[in-house]
Design an enzyme around this catalytic site. Sequence first.
Site, PDB file in Angstrom:
ATOM      1  N   HIS A 100       1.184  -1.363  -0.164  1.00  0.00           N
ATOM      2  CA  HIS A 100       0.092  -0.026   0.190  1.00  0.00           C
ATOM      3  C   HIS A 100       0.577   1.213  -0.052  1.00  0.00           C
ATOM      4  O   HIS A 100       2.383   1.340   0.541  1.00  0.00           O
ATOM      5  CB  HIS A 100      -0.778   0.507   1.316  1.00  0.00           C
ATOM      6  CG  HIS A 100      -1.396  -0.768   1.862  1.00  0.00           C
ATOM      7  ND1 HIS A 100      -1.169  -2.086   2.330  1.00  0.00           N
ATOM      8  CD2 HIS A 100      -2.833  -1.515   1.429  1.00  0.00           C
ATOM      9  CE1 HIS A 100      -1.913  -3.108   2.832  1.00  0.00           C
ATOM     10  NE2 HIS A 100      -3.248  -2.642   1.955  1.00  0.00           N
ATOM     11  N   ASP A 103       2.444   2.258   3.347  1.00  0.00           N
ATOM     12  CA  ASP A 103       3.422   1.452   3.521  1.00  0.00           C
ATOM     13  C   ASP A 103       4.987   1.637   3.977  1.00  0.00           C
ATOM     14  O   ASP A 103       5.781   1.434   4.514  1.00  0.00           O
ATOM     15  CB  ASP A 103       3.458  -0.006   3.054  1.00  0.00           C
ATOM     16  CG  ASP A 103       1.991  -0.485   3.225  1.00  0.00           C
ATOM     17  OD1 ASP A 103       1.425  -0.598   4.543  1.00  0.00           O
ATOM     18  OD2 ASP A 103       1.986  -1.874   2.352  1.00  0.00           O
TER      19      ASP A 103
END
Lengths: 436, 436, 436, 436
Positions: A100, A103
């Site tokens: 993501h 992240d």
Amino acid sequence: MTTGFFRDITEIPYEGADSTNPLAFRHYNPDEIVMGKRMEDHLRFATCYWHNFVWPGNDPFGGQTFDRPWFNDTMEAAKLKADVAFEMFQLLKSPYYCFHDLDVRPEGADFAENTRNLNEIVDYFAEKQAQTGVKLLWGTANLFSNAKYMSGASTNPDPDVFAFSAATIKTCMDATHRLGGENYVLWGGREGYETLLNTDLGQEDQQMGRMLNLVVEYKHKIGFKGAILVEPKPQEPTKHQYDYDTATVYGFLKRHGLENEVKMNLEQGHAILAGHSFEHEIATASALGIFGSVDMNRNDYQSGWDTDQFPNNVPEVALAYYHILKAGGFTTGGTNFDAKLRRQSLDAEDMLMAHVGGMDVCARGLKAAAAMIEDGTMDQFVTDRYAGWQQPEAQAMLQGKRSLDEIAAHVEATGLNPKPRSGRQEYLENVVNRFV
Amino acid sequence: MTTGFFRDITEIPYEGADSTNPLAFRHYNPDEIVMGKRMEDHLRFATCYWHNFVWPGNDPFGGQTFDRPWFNDTMEAAKLKADVAFEMFQLLKSPYYCFHDLDVRPEGADFAENTRNLNEIVDYFAEKQAQTGVKLLWGTANLFSNAKYMSGASTNPDPDVFAFSAATIKTCMDATHRLGGENYVLWGGREGYETLLNTDLGQEDQQMGRMLNLVVEYKHKIGFKGAILVEPKPQEPTKHQYDYDTATVYGFLKRHGLENEVKMNLEQGHAILAGHSFEHEIATASALGIFGSVDMNRNDYQSGWDTDQFPNNVPEVALAYYHILKAGGFTTGGTNFDAKLRRQSLDAEDMLMAHVGGMDVCARGLKAAAAMIEDGTMDQFVTDRYAGWQQPEAQAMLQGKRSLDEIAAHVEATGLNPKPRSGRQEYLENVVNRFV
Amino acid sequence: MTTGFFRDITEIPYEGADSTNPLAFRHYNPDEIVMGKRMEDHLRFATCYWHNFVWPGNDPFGGQTFDRPWFNDTMEAAKLKADVAFEMFQLLKSPYYCFHDLDVRPEGADFAENTRNLNEIVDYFAEKQAQTGVKLLWGTANLFSNAKYMSGASTNPDPDVFAFSAATIKTCMDATHRLGGENYVLWGGREGYETLLNTDLGQEDQQMGRMLNLVVEYKHKIGFKGAILVEPKPQEPTKHQYDYDTATVYGFLKRHGLENEVKMNLEQGHAILAGHSFEHEIATASALGIFGSVDMNRNDYQSGWDTDQFPNNVPEVALAYYHILKAGGFTTGGTNFDAKLRRQSLDAEDMLMAHVGGMDVCARGLKAAAAMIEDGTMDQFVTDRYAGWQQPEAQAMLQGKRSLDEIAAHVEATGLNPKPRSGRQEYLENVVNRFV
Amino acid sequence: MTTGFFRDITEIPYEGADSTNPLAFRHYNPDEIVMGKRMEDHLRFATCYWHNFVWPGNDPFGGQTFDRPWFNDTMEAAKLKADVAFEMFQLLKSPYYCFHDLDVRPEGADFAENTRNLNEIVDYFAEKQAQTGVKLLWGTANLFSNAKYMSGASTNPDPDVFAFSAATIKTCMDATHRLGGENYVLWGGREGYETLLNTDLGQEDQQMGRMLNLVVEYKHKIGFKGAILVEPKPQEPTKHQYDYDTATVYGFLKRHGLENEVKMNLEQGHAILAGHSFEHEIATASALGIFGSVDMNRNDYQSGWDTDQFPNNVPEVALAYYHILKAGGFTTGGTNFDAKLRRQSLDAEDMLMAHVGGMDVCARGLKAAAAMIEDGTMDQFVTDRYAGWQQPEAQAMLQGKRSLDEIAAHVEATGLNPKPRSGRQEYLENVVNRFV
Ligand SMILES: [Co+2]
Ligand SMILES: [Co+2]
Ligand SMILES: [Co+2]
Ligand SMILES: [Co+2]
Ligand SMILES: [Co+2]
Ligand SMILES: [Co+2]
Ligand SMILES: [Co+2]
Ligand SMILES: [Co+2]
């Protein structure tokens, strides 16, 4: 040159089934041929960024347990994190990874800074990919952690959140496209409701349908060749999530004209939470023509929340791959570990051992599934069981050439009185046990 | 003249909320006007045949507990059963009833004898209806109790069972039509699988889609004006049932071109088993345009099987009727009690008291729901919450006039950064508690 | 002088059932007499510190949503937090509060600093209590959030953690004693296991039994007159918790000689997670002589985790108080709200409205329960149902004066053949509905 | 001479792991030595009478599917049933069997006739046992199927039902004793409640405690040397059963002074329903000193009722035997299959294949468990993890030689600040996977 995070561990060799080395593969042997294809090409393993490199070990009743040198929200730390991540992908012989936006980049003050930060990291990833050969299985946007998404991303009552979400998805699709990602995933963790009392279901359905259409339109616009995948989950964090399970998502896709554009990313843990077996979800998606990829992490059947554990039960994993292979195997999809360590598993070795164990379980499962298919007993049983439907009169009924009253007249005239035949469930379960 | 089964009980009066008479209504007052309509016309209560007059009180670990004079499978007993049933419908002021073929006729040796037996009882019912004014809410075919259906009715691997099922449905549709039934229901208790190992999902889907199309075609052929209803249930008796829940059935209907022909008969207990609240199922069906009717019997939230208990929690029932009223109320549908006594409730009085209690709970729920709607606080809250979507730019996004990159450009340009607003769940729950 | 956190809200009046003021009580009227006792003295409401003043609104998939001026870990913030807390206790007319050490003091570098910090806050609380009249229902130690407790507190494989836990409990018992707390609670959120593979059950049982004995011994040593309470919960955060439910804790107490020293603090949400109704846990504890206090917060029956919502279903709450009143009502115990806002309920008003709603639900439940008891129908039914056991021969059997073969001889000789009698469940449920 | 029920099947040979013969053992080889003992003597398989020879294949929504020549309630049929049963025990090389009185004899008009019928069959069984060498693992009384037990057996509100139950247990204990049974089992399927509204928990506890004391007293009186076993189950058929799980039964035994007289018969399916893993129940019973025997039939984790399926997951079964072996293995207990065919498995072969598959799974599980124990890695890990508790100061704490304030003083003085160590769950799961 390594980051030193994994200390002196520089290789995780394949040593075969008899090895007792906790940092060796016993079953995952990338080049081994199974049903005419390399094991690596069947399994298409991916390692996830979030659980491994972002999650601090907290749970609803406790805080951080993991101590990682990259735990601060700077660009420098983000790059150190990337260094360790790619080092781990290589150690694990994991051909793919997934992430993501949240992240991988520091959180910015606004959308523009988020985008700049993401792009800087994407550059860094592009280099890393080139150096290591590790590829991107899929990218995705985190539209659930920030407080602004608390009432939904595309389904938010506030259209500004819809817009912010759309913008964020665009940047993540761009990043995925640039990194050669083979899929783009949407998980709607906040697309649902906490209480119907404050919710307009019809309105939210319309919003969510629009967003997915935007995504598909943009995919074609930029020439992204990967698949658009939706990952269903029935609940948690949200009381009710709209992408409840495969059958529900199918209805949603049909309603919004997307059934030929979007496929499923299925997770064992989410199947369980929806009351299904994992193989049910795979077989259903396959029957509906929307099977895409899997998150091969298990839930504890007896915990009511998403435990995201590494797979460890070979018979179960074998049945999952049996249905994947019957569906033709992965095309753009793969076997992602959306799995996290137990929060008491503190060490770098734990992270490696968890993946090694999970990958070995998958390798055993794949080999067992292939053997079941090559053996053919199970498939033949099913074919024989439905053989009556190949008869002309049965086909006539099935193809709409008989009306209800015609069939009734036929039953009455012939005194037709069918006799039940054994379903042989225990026999078939025993057959499976020959292979696992 | 009565059957004597209810001994000296000849009327169950409405006595108002202060009554302590266990055989009086405290809230159900058929002629009372609620939101401009008689309570009876809102609720459209139906009493079911099967649990009341057929079930012997057995469970998986024990046998018969009820002792009923009509418990033998002759035509004479079937008529005595009908006499008692219609007597009970009248005692309960229940304007409707529901039945399966198997509930009301002796089981014949073959399809022809089944049909003759059913027709004889249908004649008897027609007389009873004329005498009492009780009407048929819906008829249905029992395609799950006989051993021939053990592997499915329409989804059986044996096409002869499909044919036998089709023929049986035809006779039941004919019976329903003749008795002026306002709906015809299909519950697919065996349409599903015990194990994927012996199952061809795609084939069974095709069979089930064909059968429902046959039903719809036949409905039009005979001019049946009632609704065709599907009753979803996720599991039990079958490990997995295809009609899992409303969203799943919607997808099935779309796939087979039936979404404008078929509606839902929703049961609280089945909603629960699928992981949903009852109001979720009602609101979902309503949003999808397929809401039909309800089985207002509850499951114990903590038993994993279908307990089919009479409703007894007013706040929950009120929320169900709130969504039913918001959906416009029943048209052909109604409030059926697919509810059974606990097997320790042995007596005729138990049967009456159970219904009286359930009907009173529904009457209270309806009145509370009507008050919530007339008050308007809740509805207004929802309208206000989504008000932003009425703005032109929001409408443009929603109606497909903006692309993903256009929205992203707009977000970036304006530095749009939405702030979360309270969802006010506790406040709204408190508002509900003003009415229940 | 107020903190300003609640802006212009200076009183939450009792306005009676017809009020539509969201910040008024509609049912909780502290001085109203119920069964000869003030409502406040029956209910003994407590407001919890942790969910209201510490939890930032995070969940496993998202971060902070609440914005509170005291959200930093300094002593100054701790005092501001206390100011707001006591202001809220007064606004809510909540006679009691509850806290963990970690909720109220800054986290220190070591045990000594923790203790100093706690003592400083305890001084502050003592003043606050004196100023406001608010009292401490119970204190407790947080032995689950810090990483050191990740593998258990008293049941940790490391005896140093046992020692650290014991020391922490001592300081919390001292604090509770000093503040005149009426109970001391132990919740063993990490006393259990994640996997049996690394666990020695017998060893951990011995450790846990020793710790509870240490607590009881210390209670007597310092002359603490309050009750020692254990709060059971079956799982979450831990896969399996040793204090699974009341029956399990009872066995543990018996095993360690503590059944006369320790009572239960029962939470609806934990009862549900263990597969029980809340009233089951209360009635069981009462029958075993170990009922103490309650946490009156509900779980969603359909979420598999601890949602800690405010109670909102009057019929359920009424049954809980029915069993509490039958057990003689609270002595040292009370009605604590271990309840949290939904994370989307952002505002100070939400915190107040949630409590007001919960307290009103409890007040209605209490009044209904009292009415059921005063009516006596239900109790009489139970007495009558077991009346046969008052006969001399039945008493002889029950008191051990008949052997198995004597009873068998009697059955054979008399041809005894008991007939079942209706259990009247639906009737009794209808009786309950006369009161709720 | 055979009954012909199994047609031409006269032997089920052991053929080794490579066999594809569905009517051969692939792993169960009775004389094979595992950890110094014959496999047969480890596993002590028992075949149950009820599911195999009595259950007609019905479920809550459907009737009989099995067609067996002995399905009528005469003594002649009972003997034919016994002939087939013992023939199956021999075919399966099952050294033991188990039965309820109701399974084996025709139902009489009263207690005396029941007793006569039972005794006649016991004579017949005695001959059969002598002829075949098959032995009785345990006998039990069916105190749940007849309507008289609908509100409980020992816990019935009617003392006459208690007496009838006691008498029935006496005859079943006599029968078990006479047949050399190695255990006597009590399963309290109706000992519990449907609703607390009509239930006196304390009274029923007293009744149940008395009954179990009667049983134990009678055991000693007649010199029965076998174990008295209680089989826990949390619910189904009853809403709540008193013998909820091992920990609950332990508390009950302690309360009634029976903890040294009674042991547990644990079933995987019942463990699951109570929210536990099977190995949890075994390890708990073992730690409490009350482990006795097992019913090795699994439930579907996702069905909320007792599916009583044959075991088929080797890794799970291996962990069960791991804990059984660690508890010292079976003494009087054994591995009973309280398992039933799926109701679609109609044929005699299905009955054989189901057992063969289940026995093979157990044999594999046993061998894997033995290998784990011989390997020792797992046990050593646990020993090392708790090693700190062997230190003198830790032992002093554990043995009550330190008070709470002494420990606190020590912590403060030394600044003790324990550091968490990895729990290594994934590593240990990988170790298990080396053996299964
Ligand atoms: Co997950
Ligand atoms: Co996932
Ligand atoms: Co139902
Ligand atoms: Co129904
Ligand atoms: Co809780
Ligand atoms: Co609590
Ligand atoms: Co069972
Ligand atoms: Co059993």
